[in-house]
Design an enzyme around this catalytic site. Structure first.
Site, PDB file in Angstrom:
ATOM      1  N   GLU A 153       0.801  -1.218   0.000  1.00 38.75           N
ATOM      2  CA  GLU A 153       0.000   0.000   0.000  1.00 38.75           C
ATOM      3  C   GLU A 153       0.837   1.273   0.000  1.00 38.75           C
ATOM      4  O   GLU A 153       0.752   2.087   0.915  1.00 38.75           O
ATOM      5  CB  GLU A 153      -0.956  -0.026   1.193  1.00 38.75           C
ATOM      6  CG  GLU A 153      -1.899  -1.202   1.066  1.00 38.75           C
ATOM      7  CD  GLU A 153      -3.012  -1.246   2.087  1.00 38.75           C
ATOM      8  OE1 GLU A 153      -2.748  -0.966   3.259  1.00 38.75           O
ATOM      9  OE2 GLU A 153      -4.144  -1.559   1.709  1.00 38.75           O
TER      10      GLU A 153
ATOM     11  N   GLU B 206      -4.603 -10.339   0.307  1.00 38.84           N
ATOM     12  CA  GLU B 206      -5.376 -10.181   1.545  1.00 38.84           C
ATOM     13  C   GLU B 206      -6.848 -10.437   1.245  1.00 38.84           C
ATOM     14  O   GLU B 206      -7.384  -9.919   0.271  1.00 38.84           O
ATOM     15  CB  GLU B 206      -5.230  -8.764   2.128  1.00 38.84           C
ATOM     16  CG  GLU B 206      -3.844  -8.468   2.648  1.00 38.84           C
ATOM     17  CD  GLU B 206      -3.706  -7.071   3.263  1.00 38.84           C
ATOM     18  OE1 GLU B 206      -4.694  -6.521   3.777  1.00 38.84           O
ATOM     19  OE2 GLU B 206      -2.580  -6.533   3.215  1.00 38.84           O
TER      20      GLU B 206
HETATM   21  C1  GAL Z   1      -5.100  -3.788   4.322  1.00 32.69           C
HETATM   22  C2  GAL Z   1      -3.687  -3.572   4.813  1.00 32.69           C
HETATM   23  C3  GAL Z   1      -3.427  -4.293   6.096  1.00 32.69           C
HETATM   24  C4  GAL Z   1      -4.537  -4.046   7.071  1.00 32.69           C
HETATM   25  C5  GAL Z   1      -5.840  -4.470   6.483  1.00 32.69           C
HETATM   26  C6  GAL Z   1      -7.011  -4.189   7.373  1.00 32.69           C
HETATM   27  O1  GAL Z   1      -5.476  -2.797   3.464  1.00 32.69           O
HETATM   28  O2  GAL Z   1      -2.752  -3.978   3.857  1.00 32.69           O
HETATM   29  O3  GAL Z   1      -2.203  -3.857   6.608  1.00 32.69           O
HETATM   30  O4  GAL Z   1      -4.602  -2.695   7.358  1.00 32.69           O
HETATM   31  O5  GAL Z   1      -6.068  -3.755   5.303  1.00 32.69           O
HETATM   32  O6  GAL Z   1      -6.894  -4.733   8.616  1.00 32.69           O
END
Ligand code: GAL
Length: 928
Positions: free
Chosen positions: A396, A476
């Site tokens: 990010e 993620e």
């Molecule tokens: C993503 C990020 C993580 C964490 C997650 C939400 O966007 O890469 O580090 O913030 O969201 O918990």
């Protein structure tokens, strides 16, 4: 004097980055007790002279974060910088820790001082001489101290600044934890660096070790003895996460012996698929932060091993090291125990979103060196690990030219591994297409290579065409915040249905709660600092103390390496391993009181086979480890399947008149000798984190509260006795609203001290959420709540268990007969919320000493929760300690409850897991 803190420079005076290795050269750990003092700003007085008197200072253990050792405090932000966006500057308020340590070094020859990790910027002096400084918290740096270090009486002085220009590159969603938090050591030896190139093709391993200075490489098991720089090809077994075959050996160079653990494997991308050793792989992964509730990111080796064992035992085969390279020992464990690793660099500039990405470091030439420095330090340190199969450029950080330079540097230095970067939607610097948190529908489209062209990319442009051809890595998904995530099985089905996918990583492995002095757990909102990220750090599959949450059990089931289904008199085994057949597994079955074993058929990776099923009720087949492994004993269950259990259709005939039953004002108050209050209509649940969405989107609780589902009041309109039945008509509605739910409870006798209840619910009025814009409202739950004597302490039930289950998170719960204490049926989320539900319950009995039992039978089934506090108590509480047992047991017997989802970061809950506003009929029978 302190200009280095804010300079763009990543460091000065440091040695060239190199591999992390173990050798027989002298090594002195400088971990332990150091003298320490904390100053409020970066420009404290001099303290590095050897004769400086530090006897008045505090003592601090190293490695550690001073904010977790009683000095200053930890801060948590999600996306925001905790200081003004004024790069590369940081505030004058810059807590700075001075450290001093005495040591002896009774060796001659070269000496290197190594710091494995200092957050965020360190300046170092040895015996009064300045060695240099470094930034890049989760990366090592070294100084050559040959000639400066003495046999005895050395004084090492380190000044560590909480904030530095480096902090701008470290805006990960995690606690800001300054300090020398990884090992400090002094290393002898002469070998500078080594690079192990070990590939595998069709049964043959090809090895070349480059070393500086050169030497001899020996792998006795393979009969290999070759000079460095020379290539040798021999028959080998490949390395994979499933079979982490390592060949131990040694490199001897300039009199130094270095341990080698060589894993042969080749990573490639062919026709838009990720292959390892020529075969497609699917990462069933987690995002792992280093976290311990007492020590923060200063993990000890036993905690690292615990993580690896927990992952292996829960069928996890891959780790994304979100969002920085982990302690090097963790990677050694991944090599040894077998986990695919996406090694991510310590780069995140998320907070620039609040500046409209103006000045984002990857897009600013001034930051180029600092960014490339981080990549070099990661790749050089970790290049010899077979487990590391993908380099991730960071997280990010928007986009910018620096990513091009970083990519070229990696391609040049290590062309053997693909690179990943998610946030630049052109994917020019990534070998994978990637997004975070897609909905099921979006993921399906991605699998078909039919995803919409990302914003900013021209449709059918070369970038657009190239991206569709890339393998897809879901870096993620499934936000494990609070109770959840839901839909893990739904996601897995899609991930396994399309060749494009090479795997996915749940967000995230562990809650980042910190132990508070009062024994509770702190989250960001508990620290009086703005901005803070509140509870957003509590989003792991493990609770902060490493207790598995129900979400981890569900994930283990969703990704189990063998899918076992029972149908048509056969047990079907779908092998989901990418390399292994099933010969390491035994198949055990149980059916009622009977048990036995089935022959394990030969099933190659990614193939299926079947064997005849034994007969019997509740047939359950388990695949267990036939022999112990490094990570679990023989008998450990890796997968299971169950024959579908159809609830018996039990015809119910009302039995004459009510006996042993008392109603009062239309409420059942006595059943046999059991006093109870209720049941009343209940539509409320203590919201889970996912009900709140991300605040700005998908917050269904706003609609629930706006229409008043959290404050329903009840009215009895009519009580009628007709044909031996008691019919109670009423209406439930929220204060201040015209909407409501008409209820009809029809009670019929069911033998001695037994009643059958039919609940009919009919909505009334316009159920849109007018206060916040006319969205359709759905119900958190629909069912009956009753208050029971506190003496009912135990539950026995036939249905799903032993753990909890929800409509979109039920795979881990099998059907069977279970028993548990009510107190043990609660999942203690650090922020209290709905938990402990059991779907598809056929019957339930609550018992206790000296209290009449209660039996509930479904028609055919119901959901239940039982606890000593109400949903309202659970809703009000902000810490588990506030949940105090009341003088009742509160039992919910429900038609259903809304699913869990993972909307706390991600798509809204799929409609099919909601309870729409419509008429419902629900039947249960109660017996004392
Ligand atoms: C993503 C990020 C993580 C964490 C997650 C939400 O966007 O890469 O580090 O913030 O969201 O918990």
């Amino acid at each position: 004097m302190t200009s280095y803190v804010e300079s763009f420079s990543p460091g000065e005076g440091r040695r060239r980055p190199r591999a992390d290795f173990h050798s027989d050269a002298p090594r002195l750990s400088l971990n332990g007790d150091w003298a320490f003092r904390l100053a409020p700003t970066a420009s404290g007085p001099s303290f590095w002279a050897p004769e400086f008197d530090d006897s008045g200072w505090d003592r601090l253990r190293v490695p550690s974060h001073w904010v977790l050792e009683g000095h200053d405090r930890p801060l948590y932000t999600n996306t925001a910088y905790p200081f003004p966006i004024d790069p590369p500057h940081v505030p004058v308020e810059n807590p700075t820790g001075d450290y001093r340590r005495h040591f002896d070094w009774p060796y001659s020859g070269r000496a290197v001082l190594r710091f494995q990790g200092v957050d965020s910027c360190a300046k170092v002096w040895l015996n009064g001489t300045e060695l240099g400084h470094s930034k890049g918290s989760r990366l090592p740096f070294e100084f050559d101290v040959t000639g400066l270090v003495r046999p005895a009486g050395n004084v090492l002085a380190v000044r560590v600044h909480r904030w530095s220009s480096g902090s701008y590159l470290e805006d990960q969603d995690m606690w800001w934890l300054p300090g020398i938090f990884r090992d400090v050591e002094l290393l002898g030896g002469t070998v500078d660096d080594l690079f192990v190139h070990a590939s595998y093709v069709d049964g043959l391993g090809t090895l070349r070790v480059d070393a500086d200075p050169p030497g001899i490489v020996e792998l006795p098991e393979l009969g290999v003895r070759v000079p460095t720089g020379e290539t040798v090809t021999v028959p080998v077994e490949p390395w994979s996460a499933e079979r982490p075959r390592l060949y131990k050996g040694v490199l001897t160079a300039a009199g130094e012996r270095i341990d080698l653990a060589v894993g042969f494997r080749t990573v490639s991308i062919v026709d838009g698929r990720l292959l390892v050793n020529g075969a497609p792989v699917l990462f069933r992964g987690v995002n792992r932060h280093e976290h311990d509730p007492d020590r923060g990111r200063a993990l000890d080796p036993s905690t690292m091993l615990r993580d690896v064992l927990l992952m292996k035992r829960h069928n996890i085969n891959a780790v994304r090291t979100s969002h920085y390279p982990p302690h090097p020992e963790f990677l050694r464990l991944c090599d040894e125990y077998g986990l695919w690793v996406v090694d991510e660099c310590d780069i995140e500039t998320h907070g620039f979103v609040y500046a409209g990405w103006e000045g984002n470091p990857p897009d600013e030439p001034a930051w180029r060196d600092a960014l490339v420095d981080r990549i070099e330090r990661m790749v050089e340190r970790d290049k010899n690990h077979p487990s590391v199969v993908v380099w991730s450029l960071g997280n990010e950080s928007g986009h910018g030219a620096a990513f091009g330079e970083i990519e070229s540097w990696i391609r040049e230095r290590d062309p053997s591994r693909p690179v990943h970067y998610e946030r630049d939607r052109s994917y020019r610097h990534s070998d994978f297409a990637s997004v975070m948190y897609p909905s099921l529908e979006e993921l399906e489209a991605i699998g078909r290579r039919r995803e919409p062209t990302p914003e900013g990319v021209e449709p059918d442009s070369p970038d657009d065409v190239r991206r569709r051809g890339l393998p897809f890595l879901l870096c993620e998904y499934a936000h494990a915040m609070g109770n959840g995530p839901g839909s893990l099985v739904d996601y897995q089905r899609i991930l396994e249905a399309h060749e494009r996918f090479c795997g996915a990583f749940v967000w995230e492995w562990i809650d980042h709660g910190l132990h508070a002095p009062d024994g509770g757990l702190l989250h960001g909102g508990d620290v009086d600092h703005l901005p803070n990220g509140g509870r957003y750090c509590l989003d792991g599959l493990l609770f902060a103390d490493r207790t598995p949450s129900p979400g981890l059990l569900e994930y283990a089931k969703a990704i189990e390496p063998v899918e076992i289904t029972i149908a048509d008199g056969r047990v079907w085994l779908r092998n989901r391993y990418d390399f292994a057949d099933l010969s390491h597994l035994r198949l055990e079955w149980t059916a009622g009181d009977e048990a036995g074993e089935l022959p394990t058929p030969y099933v190659p990776a990614r193939h299926a086979a079947s064997v005849p099923a034994p007969r019997g009720d509740l047939l359950t087949v388990r695949a267990v480890l036939a022999a112990g492994t490094a990570w679990a004993p023989a008998g450990h269950v890796v997968a299971w399947g169950q024959a579908p259990v159809v609830p018996p259709a039990r015809a119910f005939r009302p039995a004459g008149a009510f006996r042993g039953v008392r109603f009062d004002d239309g409420q059942l108050v006595r059943l046999g000798d059991l006093d109870l209050s209720g049941p009343v209509l209940d539509v409320w649940r203590a919201p889970i984190e996912n009900d709140r969405g991300q605040g700005f989107r998908n917050d269904v609780t706003r609609a629930w509260r706006a229409v008043g589902l959290d404050r329903m009041l009840h009215r009895v309109e009519e009580i009628r006795t007709e044909d031996g039945r008691v019919v109670v008509r009423g209406r439930s509605g929220p204060a201040g609203q015209a909407i409501g739910l008409r209820t009809e409870m029809c009670w019929e006798p069911a033998g001695d001290a037994g009643v059958a209840l039919t609940l009919r619910v009919t909505p009334e009025g316009v159920w849109t959420d007018t206060p916040i814009g006319g969205h359709a409202v759905t119900l958190p739950r629909l069912g009956l709540r009753m208050g029971l004597p506190a003496g009912l302490t135990r539950a026995r039930w036939f249905g799903r268990g032993p753990g909890e289950s929800y409509v979109d998170s039920q795979a881990a719960a099998r059907v069977g007969l279970f028993a548990a204490d009510i107190d043990a049926m609660q999942s203690h989320y650090p922020w209290p919320q709905e938990n402990g539900n059991h779907i598809e319950t056929r019957w339930l009995e609550l018992t206790g000493d000296g209290v009449p039992r209660l039996r509930v039978e479904g028609d055919p089934w119901f959901d239940f929760t039982a606890r000593r506090w109400t949903s309202e108590d659970l809703d009000r509480a902000t810490k588990p300690a506030q949940l105090v047992p009341s003088d009742r047991v509160w039992l919910n017997v429900d038609y259903g409850q809304q699913g869990l989802g993972s909307a706390s970061c991600g798509p809204p809950l799929p409609e099919r897991y909601r309870l729409p506003i419509r008429p419902y009929t629900f039947r249960v029978r109660l017996y004392a």
